[in-house]
Scaffold this motif. Structure first.
Motif, PDB file in Angstrom:
ATOM      1  N   ALA A 249     -57.675  20.405  16.555  1.00  0.00           N
ATOM      2  CA  ALA A 249     -57.997  18.975  16.532  1.00  0.00           C
ATOM      3  C   ALA A 249     -57.038  18.200  17.436  1.00  0.00           C
ATOM      4  O   ALA A 249     -57.454  17.296  18.179  1.00  0.00           O
ATOM      5  CB  ALA A 249     -57.938  18.444  15.104  1.00  0.00           C
ATOM      6  N   LEU A 250     -55.766  18.554  17.391  1.00  0.00           N
ATOM      7  CA  LEU A 250     -54.779  17.890  18.246  1.00  0.00           C
ATOM      8  C   LEU A 250     -54.997  18.237  19.718  1.00  0.00           C
ATOM      9  O   LEU A 250     -54.850  17.382  20.597  1.00  0.00           O
ATOM     10  CB  LEU A 250     -53.368  18.291  17.818  1.00  0.00           C
ATOM     11  CG  LEU A 250     -52.891  17.733  16.479  1.00  0.00           C
ATOM     12  CD1 LEU A 250     -51.590  18.401  16.053  1.00  0.00           C
ATOM     13  CD2 LEU A 250     -52.701  16.217  16.572  1.00  0.00           C
ATOM     14  N   VAL A 251     -55.348  19.482  19.986  1.00  0.00           N
ATOM     15  CA  VAL A 251     -55.622  19.901  21.366  1.00  0.00           C
ATOM     16  C   VAL A 251     -56.786  19.100  21.944  1.00  0.00           C
ATOM     17  O   VAL A 251     -56.733  18.626  23.082  1.00  0.00           O
ATOM     18  CB  VAL A 251     -55.922  21.417  21.407  1.00  0.00           C
ATOM     19  CG1 VAL A 251     -56.522  21.809  22.760  1.00  0.00           C
ATOM     20  CG2 VAL A 251     -54.650  22.214  21.153  1.00  0.00           C
ATOM     21  N   LYS A 252     -57.829  18.941  21.161  1.00  0.00           N
ATOM     22  CA  LYS A 252     -58.986  18.167  21.619  1.00  0.00           C
ATOM     23  C   LYS A 252     -58.626  16.693  21.784  1.00  0.00           C
ATOM     24  O   LYS A 252     -59.066  16.029  22.732  1.00  0.00           O
ATOM     25  CB  LYS A 252     -60.141  18.323  20.629  1.00  0.00           C
ATOM     26  CG  LYS A 252     -60.724  19.733  20.601  1.00  0.00           C
ATOM     27  CD  LYS A 252     -61.807  19.859  19.539  1.00  0.00           C
ATOM     28  CE  LYS A 252     -62.349  21.283  19.483  1.00  0.00           C
ATOM     29  NZ  LYS A 252     -63.370  21.455  18.405  1.00  0.00           N
ATOM     30  N   LYS A 253     -57.825  16.173  20.877  1.00  0.00           N
ATOM     31  CA  LYS A 253     -57.408  14.767  20.958  1.00  0.00           C
ATOM     32  C   LYS A 253     -56.614  14.510  22.237  1.00  0.00           C
ATOM     33  O   LYS A 253     -56.743  13.444  22.852  1.00  0.00           O
ATOM     34  CB  LYS A 253     -56.571  14.407  19.734  1.00  0.00           C
ATOM     35  CG  LYS A 253     -56.155  12.944  19.680  1.00  0.00           C
ATOM     36  CD  LYS A 253     -55.383  12.653  18.394  1.00  0.00           C
ATOM     37  CE  LYS A 253     -54.957  11.179  18.342  1.00  0.00           C
ATOM     38  NZ  LYS A 253     -54.213  10.891  17.091  1.00  0.00           N
ATOM     39  N   LYS A 254     -55.815  15.478  22.643  1.00  0.00           N
ATOM     40  CA  LYS A 254     -55.005  15.353  23.861  1.00  0.00           C
ATOM     41  C   LYS A 254     -55.792  15.708  25.116  1.00  0.00           C
ATOM     42  O   LYS A 254     -55.263  15.642  26.220  1.00  0.00           O
ATOM     43  CB  LYS A 254     -53.769  16.247  23.763  1.00  0.00           C
ATOM     44  CG  LYS A 254     -52.830  15.877  22.620  1.00  0.00           C
ATOM     45  CD  LYS A 254     -52.259  14.479  22.791  1.00  0.00           C
ATOM     46  CE  LYS A 254     -51.300  14.126  21.675  1.00  0.00           C
ATOM     47  NZ  LYS A 254     -50.749  12.754  21.813  1.00  0.00           N
ATOM     48  N   ARG A 255     -57.051  16.080  24.955  1.00  0.00           N
ATOM     49  CA  ARG A 255     -57.932  16.439  26.072  1.00  0.00           C
ATOM     50  C   ARG A 255     -57.308  17.540  26.936  1.00  0.00           C
ATOM     51  O   ARG A 255     -57.299  17.463  28.173  1.00  0.00           O
ATOM     52  CB  ARG A 255     -58.252  15.213  26.931  1.00  0.00           C
ATOM     53  CG  ARG A 255     -58.975  14.110  26.163  1.00  0.00           C
ATOM     54  CD  ARG A 255     -59.269  12.927  27.063  1.00  0.00           C
ATOM     55  NE  ARG A 255     -59.924  11.856  26.350  1.00  0.00           N
ATOM     56  CZ  ARG A 255     -61.222  11.741  26.148  1.00  0.00           C
ATOM     57  NH1 ARG A 255     -62.031  12.674  26.631  1.00  0.00           N
ATOM     58  NH2 ARG A 255     -61.735  10.717  25.478  1.00  0.00           N
ATOM     59  N   ALA A 256     -56.809  18.553  26.280  1.00  0.00           N
ATOM     60  CA  ALA A 256     -56.153  19.651  26.990  1.00  0.00           C
ATOM     61  C   ALA A 256     -57.172  20.473  27.776  1.00  0.00           C
ATOM     62  O   ALA A 256     -58.301  20.694  27.334  1.00  0.00           O
ATOM     63  CB  ALA A 256     -55.407  20.547  26.014  1.00  0.00           C
ATOM     64  N   ASP A 257     -56.747  20.929  28.946  1.00  0.00           N
ATOM     65  CA  ASP A 257     -57.583  21.774  29.794  1.00  0.00           C
ATOM     66  C   ASP A 257     -57.223  23.254  29.651  1.00  0.00           C
ATOM     67  O   ASP A 257     -57.990  24.117  30.070  1.00  0.00           O
ATOM     68  CB  ASP A 257     -57.411  21.381  31.264  1.00  0.00           C
ATOM     69  CG  ASP A 257     -57.701  19.909  31.503  1.00  0.00           C
ATOM     70  OD1 ASP A 257     -58.816  19.471  31.160  1.00  0.00           O
ATOM     71  OD2 ASP A 257     -56.810  19.205  32.024  1.00  0.00           O
ATOM     72  N   LEU A 258     -56.056  23.522  29.061  1.00  0.00           N
ATOM     73  CA  LEU A 258     -55.582  24.901  28.931  1.00  0.00           C
ATOM     74  C   LEU A 258     -54.588  24.984  27.774  1.00  0.00           C
ATOM     75  O   LEU A 258     -53.795  24.062  27.568  1.00  0.00           O
ATOM     76  CB  LEU A 258     -54.901  25.351  30.230  1.00  0.00           C
ATOM     77  CG  LEU A 258     -54.264  26.750  30.238  1.00  0.00           C
ATOM     78  CD1 LEU A 258     -55.347  27.828  30.169  1.00  0.00           C
ATOM     79  CD2 LEU A 258     -53.411  26.933  31.500  1.00  0.00           C
ATOM     80  N   ILE A 259     -54.656  26.096  27.046  1.00  0.00           N
ATOM     81  CA  ILE A 259     -53.681  26.400  25.988  1.00  0.00           C
ATOM     82  C   ILE A 259     -52.846  27.586  26.440  1.00  0.00           C
ATOM     83  O   ILE A 259     -53.383  28.581  26.932  1.00  0.00           O
ATOM     84  CB  ILE A 259     -54.386  26.732  24.659  1.00  0.00           C
ATOM     85  CG1 ILE A 259     -55.219  25.548  24.164  1.00  0.00           C
ATOM     86  CG2 ILE A 259     -53.367  27.146  23.596  1.00  0.00           C
ATOM     87  CD1 ILE A 259     -56.143  25.892  22.995  1.00  0.00           C
ATOM     88  N   VAL A 260     -51.539  27.477  26.278  1.00  0.00           N
ATOM     89  CA  VAL A 260     -50.633  28.586  26.565  1.00  0.00           C
ATOM     90  C   VAL A 260     -50.003  29.021  25.248  1.00  0.00           C
ATOM     91  O   VAL A 260     -49.457  28.188  24.516  1.00  0.00           O
ATOM     92  CB  VAL A 260     -49.528  28.173  27.565  1.00  0.00           C
ATOM     93  CG1 VAL A 260     -48.481  29.273  27.698  1.00  0.00           C
ATOM     94  CG2 VAL A 260     -50.139  27.848  28.921  1.00  0.00           C
ATOM     95  N   MET A 261     -50.080  30.299  24.932  1.00  0.00           N
ATOM     96  CA  MET A 261     -49.554  30.755  23.649  1.00  0.00           C
ATOM     97  C   MET A 261     -49.168  32.219  23.714  1.00  0.00           C
ATOM     98  O   MET A 261     -49.645  32.982  24.561  1.00  0.00           O
ATOM     99  CB  MET A 261     -50.578  30.533  22.538  1.00  0.00           C
ATOM    100  CG  MET A 261     -51.848  31.351  22.670  1.00  0.00           C
ATOM    101  SD  MET A 261     -53.016  31.025  21.327  1.00  0.00           S
ATOM    102  CE  MET A 261     -52.078  31.644  19.935  1.00  0.00           C
ATOM    103  N   GLY A 262     -48.288  32.609  22.803  1.00  0.00           N
ATOM    104  CA  GLY A 262     -47.931  34.008  22.660  1.00  0.00           C
ATOM    105  C   GLY A 262     -48.910  34.715  21.747  1.00  0.00           C
ATOM    106  O   GLY A 262     -49.532  34.099  20.881  1.00  0.00           O
ATOM    107  N   ALA A 263     -49.045  36.010  21.941  1.00  0.00           N
ATOM    108  CA  ALA A 263     -49.924  36.817  21.094  1.00  0.00           C
ATOM    109  C   ALA A 263     -49.100  37.792  20.276  1.00  0.00           C
ATOM    110  O   ALA A 263     -47.958  38.095  20.612  1.00  0.00           O
ATOM    111  CB  ALA A 263     -50.921  37.585  21.957  1.00  0.00           C
ATOM    112  N   TYR A 264     -49.686  38.273  19.182  1.00  0.00           N
ATOM    113  CA  TYR A 264     -49.075  39.276  18.329  1.00  0.00           C
ATOM    114  C   TYR A 264     -47.798  38.779  17.678  1.00  0.00           C
ATOM    115  O   TYR A 264     -46.751  39.413  17.754  1.00  0.00           O
ATOM    116  CB  TYR A 264     -48.777  40.557  19.124  1.00  0.00           C
ATOM    117  CG  TYR A 264     -49.993  41.119  19.773  1.00  0.00           C
ATOM    118  CD1 TYR A 264     -50.228  40.902  21.128  1.00  0.00           C
ATOM    119  CD2 TYR A 264     -50.930  41.831  19.046  1.00  0.00           C
ATOM    120  CE1 TYR A 264     -51.352  41.406  21.741  1.00  0.00           C
ATOM    121  CE2 TYR A 264     -52.062  42.339  19.652  1.00  0.00           C
ATOM    122  CZ  TYR A 264     -52.270  42.126  21.003  1.00  0.00           C
ATOM    123  OH  TYR A 264     -53.390  42.619  21.589  1.00  0.00           O
TER     124      TYR A 264
END
Length: 293
Positions: A249-264
């Protein structure tokens, strides 16, 4: 370090097109080379350990010519699609050794007999980034296994693009999902060329971080030292609220074009090899995700 080489697996029409279109957008910014790879599963009898399956072996032996012809036809059709996409996007057809910045985006096609997904992970190790199309909610298990294998075994970052909405423009607003873990730190390092080019990078945490973790504002300060236009957001998580849903919801509110995250970030046992948060985003996010382990 800039992004100079991007691997684009071209295993089928839908996922290959989405990954290629996304790859071109990033390659245009960095004047990078695209390693477009069609890996056909090596045709061999069904042997597992000391097991022997005569029915499968007999079927393959009796139909080897038919199976080989079908694989050849499929590869040829995909290569024609690749060449058409290159013409549409004005991508030069050059081998990796021939690539120079003045040529702009270049690409080369490779058709390889392989054992999937393992050989794909091996090839990814000599690229700066691999781009895959995100598996949908109803995708077969092997598509998720392919993503997991490349993330876990290649040692390189993977960008997942939505099949129906490939990246059309270079990401302006990037959200970094920060949980204080080493995987998140590695993802930031892997994404640094993109973060430096973005107009806004939001380091976001939802809920309480593990004890002794660096807060998101410290991460933002670190990124600013690298010339990244970064800010921080520490969001509270109300009781009973799902953290994945709150994050999205926050990502959409900020109109993000890309998410960067760690996996595992969770147990490496197979049934939870992708932590719940990671798996949720892989299945639900329509926003591209750059992941690293």
């Amino acid at each position: 370090m800039a992004i100079q080489k991007i691997m684009v697996p071209f295993l089928d029409e839908g996922s290959g097109t989405a990954a290629f279109e996304t790859g071109v957008v990033l390659a245009e910014r960095f004047k990078a080379h695209l390693d477009v790879v069609h890996m056909r599963q090596r045709i061999s009898p069904a042997l597992t350990g000391n097991g022997y399956y005569p029915i499968a072996v007999t079927y393959i032996e009796d139909n080897i010519d038919t199976l080989t012809a079908a694989a050849n036809n499929r590869a040829e059709d995909l290569k024609k699609l690749y060449e058409r996409l290159c013409r549409q996007r004005d991508v030069g057809l050059y081998d990796e050794e021939e690539h120079t910045d003045d040529k702009g985006v270049t690409a080369a096609w490779a058709d390889v007999d392989a054992t999937l997904p393992y050989d794909l992970s091996s090839r990814a190790r000599v690229s700066d980034l691999t781009i895959l199309a995100r598996a949908g909610d109803d995708a077969p298990a092997y598509e998720f296994e392919l993503v997991e294998e490349i993330i876990f075994q290649s040692g390189r970052p993977v960008l997942l693009a939505d099949t129906r909405q490939p990246i059309a423009d270079f990401p302006d607003t990037v959200v970094v999902a920060w949980n204080g873990g080493r995987e998140a730190a590695r993802a930031i390092t892997a994404a640094m060329p993109i973060l430096k080019q973005a107009k806004l990078v939001i380091v976001m945490s939802v809920g309480n971080l593990p004890w002794a973790s660096e807060p998101p504002d410290h991460v933002a300060s670190y990124l600013k030292l690298h010339g990244v236009r970064a800010t921080a957001l520490q969001a509270r998580l109300n009781k009973g609220v799902d953290p994945e849903e709150e994050f999205m919801a926050l990502v959409k509110k900020k109109r993000a074009d890309l998410i960067v995250m760690g996996a595992y970030s969770h147990s490496r046992w197979r049934e939870v090899i992708l932590g719940g948060f990671t798996r949720h985003l892989l299945r639900k996010s329509k926003i591209p995700i750059l992941m690293a382990h």
